[in-house]
Design an enzyme around this catalytic site. Structure first.
Site, PDB file in Angstrom:
ATOM      1  N   ASP A 114       2.589   1.181  -2.101  1.00  0.00           N
ATOM      2  CA  ASP A 114       3.846   0.454  -2.172  1.00  0.00           C
ATOM      3  C   ASP A 114       4.632   1.026  -3.361  1.00  0.00           C
ATOM      4  O   ASP A 114       5.238   2.084  -3.240  1.00  0.00           O
ATOM      5  CB  ASP A 114       3.457  -1.028  -2.332  1.00  0.00           C
ATOM      6  CG  ASP A 114       4.607  -1.998  -2.277  1.00  0.00           C
ATOM      7  OD1 ASP A 114       5.646  -1.643  -1.748  1.00  0.00           O
ATOM      8  OD2 ASP A 114       4.449  -3.128  -2.772  1.00  0.00           O
ATOM      9  N   ARG A 177      -7.000  -9.901   7.399  1.00  0.00           N
ATOM     10  CA  ARG A 177      -7.620  -8.577   7.288  1.00  0.00           C
ATOM     11  C   ARG A 177      -8.313  -8.181   8.585  1.00  0.00           C
ATOM     12  O   ARG A 177      -8.502  -7.011   8.879  1.00  0.00           O
ATOM     13  CB  ARG A 177      -8.668  -8.577   6.163  1.00  0.00           C
ATOM     14  CG  ARG A 177      -8.101  -8.739   4.762  1.00  0.00           C
ATOM     15  CD  ARG A 177      -9.178  -8.413   3.725  1.00  0.00           C
ATOM     16  NE  ARG A 177      -8.859  -8.923   2.402  1.00  0.00           N
ATOM     17  CZ  ARG A 177      -8.097  -8.296   1.514  1.00  0.00           C
ATOM     18  NH1 ARG A 177      -7.557  -7.124   1.832  1.00  0.00           N
ATOM     19  NH2 ARG A 177      -7.869  -8.801   0.333  1.00  0.00           N
TER      20      ARG A 177
END
Ligand code: IMP
Ligand code: MG
Length: 191
Positions: A114, A177
């Site tokens: 990111d 997840r």
């Protein structure tokens, strides 16, 4: 368990707050391509895959089975200090590697990059340990919020827009997840 009760509880993968971005099939195809590329490029190497916990666990598990070479795996866990929601780039090692990487050909395996602050610091730490080579494989690359633009990404699954995504190891506050696909969270405050 009856079919009726199963229907009632099985809603996580079809959660209405999720918008599909990459299917399990698309992911499998791309990860196989990356594995084939790494297989070609590390044929004469002494390869160690270093997974960054927890997010990379699904990608690492799939990627390693697409690399047709002798290899070892190891894991690190780091926590990045955040100033509110913004990453400061300070990293604390919560779990270090089990084995030395001196002389090894290391690929650090990440779920997503990111700002790049966490991985940049981690690469500085690993870079001081005498590896023969040190590269990065990330499943997702979100280039828009990148602060550390000098971070070289050697292997990347997909480049994505600046949206919050979950699944395939990536989480929202620990959830999602286990999704076998990648989805955009439509309303992050409800995630
Ligand atoms: P950064 O590159 O230092 O900003 O931090 C990257 C880490 O932030 C990743 O390893 C993820 O744990 C988390 N992250 C960033 N974007 C997302 C996202 O869209 N979904 C889930 N986790 C994310
Ligand atoms: Mg992570």
């Amino acid at each position: 368990m009856s079919a009726e009760s199963l229907k009632t509880i099985s809603t996580e993968f079809t959660n209405s707050n999720l918008e599909l971005l990459y299917t399990a099939d698309e992911i499998r195809t791309r990860v196989a391509e990356l594995g084939a590329q790494i297989t070609r490029e590390y044929a004469n190497g002494d390869l160690v895959l270093v997974g960054v916990l927890k997010g990379s666990c699904v990608f690492l598990a799939d990627l390693m089975r697409e690399i047709d070479l002798p290899l070892h795996i190891d894991f690190m866990a780091v926590s990045s200090y955040k100033d509110g929601t913004v990453s400061t780039g300070d990293v604390e090692i919560l779990k270090d590697l089990t084995n030395p990487i001196r002389g090894k050909d290391v690929i650090v395996v990440e779920d997503i990059i990111d700002t790049g602050l966490t991985l940049f610091r981690l690469m500085e730490i690993l870079g001081s340990r005498g590896a023969n080579s040190l590269k990065i494989a990330t499943f997702l690359d979100k280039p828009d919020p990148r602060v550390k633009t000098e971070l070289a990404i050697d292997y990347c699954g997909f480049q994505i827009p600046n949206k919050f995504v979950v699944g395939y190891g990536l989480d929202a506050a620990g959830r999602y997840r286990n999704l076998p696909f990648i989805a955009v969270v439509k309303n992050p405050s409800e995630a």
